[in-house]
Design a protein around this motif. Structure first.
Motif, PDB file in Angstrom:
ATOM      1  N   MET A  43      -0.119  -7.279  -0.039  1.00  0.00           N
ATOM      2  CA  MET A  43       0.876  -6.972  -1.060  1.00  0.00           C
ATOM      3  C   MET A  43       2.095  -7.853  -0.852  1.00  0.00           C
ATOM      4  N   VAL A  44       2.713  -8.247  -1.951  1.00  0.00           N
ATOM      5  CA  VAL A  44       4.022  -8.865  -1.855  1.00  0.00           C
ATOM      6  C   VAL A  44       5.035  -7.731  -1.768  1.00  0.00           C
ATOM      7  N   PRO A  45       6.267  -7.998  -1.310  1.00  0.00           N
ATOM      8  CA  PRO A  45       7.242  -6.912  -1.122  1.00  0.00           C
ATOM      9  C   PRO A  45       7.464  -6.033  -2.354  1.00  0.00           C
ATOM     10  N   THR A  46       7.501  -6.645  -3.544  1.00  0.00           N
ATOM     11  CA  THR A  46       7.750  -5.837  -4.742  1.00  0.00           C
ATOM     12  C   THR A  46       6.627  -4.842  -4.982  1.00  0.00           C
ATOM     13  N   GLU A  47       5.378  -5.252  -4.740  1.00  0.00           N
ATOM     14  CA  GLU A  47       4.245  -4.338  -4.876  1.00  0.00           C
ATOM     15  C   GLU A  47       4.315  -3.237  -3.830  1.00  0.00           C
ATOM     16  N   PHE A  48       4.629  -3.615  -2.615  1.00  0.00           N
ATOM     17  CA  PHE A  48       4.677  -2.638  -1.529  1.00  0.00           C
ATOM     18  C   PHE A  48       5.728  -1.573  -1.792  1.00  0.00           C
ATOM     19  N   LEU A  49       6.911  -1.971  -2.231  1.00  0.00           N
ATOM     20  CA  LEU A  49       7.993  -1.015  -2.447  1.00  0.00           C
ATOM     21  C   LEU A  49       7.632  -0.013  -3.544  1.00  0.00           C
ATOM     22  N   THR A  50       6.910  -0.477  -4.556  1.00  0.00           N
ATOM     23  CA  THR A  50       6.452   0.430  -5.608  1.00  0.00           C
ATOM     24  C   THR A  50       5.399   1.391  -5.068  1.00  0.00           C
ATOM     25  N   TRP A  51       4.484   0.852  -4.282  1.00  0.00           N
ATOM     26  CA  TRP A  51       3.392   1.672  -3.735  1.00  0.00           C
ATOM     27  C   TRP A  51       3.881   2.670  -2.703  1.00  0.00           C
ATOM     28  N   VAL A  52       4.746   2.246  -1.777  1.00  0.00           N
ATOM     29  CA  VAL A  52       5.145   3.110  -0.666  1.00  0.00           C
ATOM     30  C   VAL A  52       5.977   4.296  -1.148  1.00  0.00           C
ATOM     31  N   ALA A  53       6.627   4.149  -2.302  1.00  0.00           N
ATOM     32  CA  ALA A  53       7.428   5.255  -2.839  1.00  0.00           C
ATOM     33  C   ALA A  53       6.556   6.444  -3.224  1.00  0.00           C
ATOM     34  N   THR A  54       5.248   6.226  -3.367  1.00  0.00           N
ATOM     35  CA  THR A  54       4.338   7.314  -3.744  1.00  0.00           C
ATOM     36  C   THR A  54       3.626   7.919  -2.533  1.00  0.00           C
ATOM     37  N   GLN A  55       3.916   7.417  -1.334  1.00  0.00           N
ATOM     38  CA  GLN A  55       3.217   7.870  -0.140  1.00  0.00           C
ATOM     39  C   GLN A  55       4.038   8.894   0.637  1.00  0.00           C
ATOM     40  N   GLU A  56       3.366   9.880   1.195  1.00  0.00           N
ATOM     41  CA  GLU A  56       4.044  10.867   2.028  1.00  0.00           C
ATOM     42  C   GLU A  56       4.244  10.346   3.442  1.00  0.00           C
ATOM     43  N   GLN A  57       3.282   9.611   3.949  1.00  0.00           N
ATOM     44  CA  GLN A  57       3.377   9.055   5.301  1.00  0.00           C
ATOM     45  C   GLN A  57       4.228   7.785   5.270  1.00  0.00           C
ATOM     46  N   PRO A  58       5.066   7.559   6.289  1.00  0.00           N
ATOM     47  CA  PRO A  58       5.864   6.337   6.318  1.00  0.00           C
ATOM     48  C   PRO A  58       5.018   5.093   6.600  1.00  0.00           C
ATOM     49  N   TYR A  59       5.342   4.011   5.920  1.00  0.00           N
ATOM     50  CA  TYR A  59       4.671   2.730   6.110  1.00  0.00           C
ATOM     51  C   TYR A  59       5.724   1.627   6.192  1.00  0.00           C
ATOM     52  N   GLU A  60       5.324   0.502   6.747  1.00  0.00           N
ATOM     53  CA  GLU A  60       6.112  -0.709   6.618  1.00  0.00           C
ATOM     54  C   GLU A  60       5.165  -1.849   6.271  1.00  0.00           C
ATOM     55  N   LEU A  61       5.708  -2.938   5.766  1.00  0.00           N
ATOM     56  CA  LEU A  61       4.907  -4.097   5.375  1.00  0.00           C
ATOM     57  C   LEU A  61       5.009  -5.138   6.479  1.00  0.00           C
ATOM     58  N   VAL A  62       3.860  -5.523   7.048  1.00  0.00           N
ATOM     59  CA  VAL A  62       3.828  -6.496   8.134  1.00  0.00           C
ATOM     60  C   VAL A  62       2.889  -7.628   7.750  1.00  0.00           C
ATOM     61  N   GLN A  63       3.435  -8.808   7.541  1.00  0.00           N
ATOM     62  CA  GLN A  63       2.645  -9.967   7.150  1.00  0.00           C
ATOM     63  C   GLN A  63       1.770  -9.666   5.940  1.00  0.00           C
ATOM     64  N   GLY A  64       2.361  -8.989   4.968  1.00  0.00           N
ATOM     65  CA  GLY A  64       1.668  -8.728   3.709  1.00  0.00           C
ATOM     66  C   GLY A  64       0.763  -7.519   3.692  1.00  0.00           C
ATOM     67  N   LYS A  65       0.639  -6.797   4.810  1.00  0.00           N
ATOM     68  CA  LYS A  65      -0.253  -5.639   4.852  1.00  0.00           C
ATOM     69  C   LYS A  65       0.538  -4.380   5.202  1.00  0.00           C
ATOM     70  N   ALA A  66       0.191  -3.267   4.546  1.00  0.00           N
ATOM     71  CA  ALA A  66       0.845  -1.989   4.816  1.00  0.00           C
ATOM     72  C   ALA A  66       0.352  -1.426   6.139  1.00  0.00           C
ATOM     73  N   VAL A  67       1.286  -1.035   7.002  1.00  0.00           N
ATOM     74  CA  VAL A  67       0.963  -0.485   8.316  1.00  0.00           C
ATOM     75  C   VAL A  67       1.547   0.919   8.413  1.00  0.00           C
ATOM     76  N   ALA A  68       0.699   1.897   8.729  1.00  0.00           N
ATOM     77  CA  ALA A  68       1.155   3.284   8.833  1.00  0.00           C
ATOM     78  C   ALA A  68       1.966   3.479  10.101  1.00  0.00           C
ATOM     79  N   LEU A  69       3.022   4.285  10.011  1.00  0.00           N
ATOM     80  CA  LEU A  69       3.886   4.596  11.143  1.00  0.00           C
ATOM     81  C   LEU A  69       3.750   6.070  11.510  1.00  0.00           C
ATOM     82  N   GLU A  70       4.135   6.381  12.745  1.00  0.00           N
ATOM     83  CA  GLU A  70       4.124   7.779  13.135  1.00  0.00           C
ATOM     84  C   GLU A  70       5.211   8.533  12.370  1.00  0.00           C
TER      85      GLU A  70
END
Length: 268
Positions: free
Chosen positions: A95-122
């Protein structure tokens, strides 16, 4: 950066343009690959010859996957209208950052974007929330009315074109739009070290933070004990660190004219 269709890849002017700057090639409605000179490719890979002369020749053209360019190079593709309007590459895991920010807003679990891929956080722990709250209170009380604003883990720190880190706390100069989802020039970031913190992830984050030109302080409190490590950027651009231990240890951030005891941030 130029964007072309795959049908135009053989055009002579495309190859000439690629000798000067990377060219994004679009195929089947999405970015397929990037054309660039071997000299530029070697530069991005960190390869150099004697005396700093880059290996490779601009007489030849190298291609690499667009996902790699989105994540590992200094080119911010999110600023290119042609790329932002392309269909999502989420099916490929990138994902590019704009896609990620739109997607992560719908997730309950925290994520961050690392080298274009969403990574789940504790998920956040109560001890982390207490330290973040203590830091916010100390900073806010001493910076009230200043040009600085404090953001928590809901605001991302952009450390690279394809990477958005979710720092526990960051401090950035106030802007007209405080609702923006990503900080690009923080002065201070804080990462709380917990028993479940991934050491490799933390080391990667610290290295990325240290590469941010405007960053002056990195704070890493240890959640379970009165211990805080502070990295400071010197006037020469290098980093030095100090370790503070015990509830009465006092941390001074001279650039911000802020001082606090560890007992203040550990909420005791």
């Amino acid at each position: 950066m130029r964007v072309i269709g795959f049908e135009n890849i053989g055009d002579a002017d495309v190859l000439q343009a690629a000798e000067k700057e990377p060219v994004i090639v679009v195929e089947n409605g999405g970015p397929s690959f990037v054309v660039m000179s071997v000299q530029e490719y070697d530069r991005l890979c960190g390869r150099s010859g004697v005396g700093g002369t880059l290996v490779g020749s601009t007489e030849y053209i190298a291609t690499i996957e667009v996902a790699e360019v989105e994540t590992d190079t200094p080119y911010d593709l999110s600023d290119i209208p042609e790329v932002n309007s392309l269909p999502s590459r989420m099916t490929d895991g990138f994902m590019v950052p704009t896609e990620f920010l739109t997607w992560v807003a719908t997730q309950e679990q925290p994520y961050e974007l690392v080298q274009g891929k969403a990574v789940a956080l504790e998920s956040s722990m109560q001890m982390v929330d207490r330290i973040v709250g203590g830091l916010m209170t100390c900073l806010h009380s001493q910076l009230r009315g200043s040009l600085w604003r404090i953001f928590t883990g809901r605001t991302f720190v952009q450390t690279a074109p394809g990477t958005l880190r979710r720092a526990h706390l960051c401090l950035e100069r106030a802007a007209a739009d405080d609702g923006r989802p990503a900080a690009k020039q923080p002065l201070l970031v804080a990462e709380i070290l917990t028993p479940v913190t991934d050491p490799q992830r933390l080391e990667e984050q610290l290295n990325e933070y240290k590469a941010l030109s405007g960053l002056e302080y990195i704070l890493v409190p240890i959640a379970a004990i009165f211990s805080l490590r502070v990295w400071r950027r010197t006037e020469h651009g290098s980093w030095v660190d100090d370790l503070y231990k015990g509830p009465d240890a006092t941390v001074r951030l001279d650039r911000l004219k802020v001082a606090f005891r560890l007992a203040d941030i550990y909420d005791t």
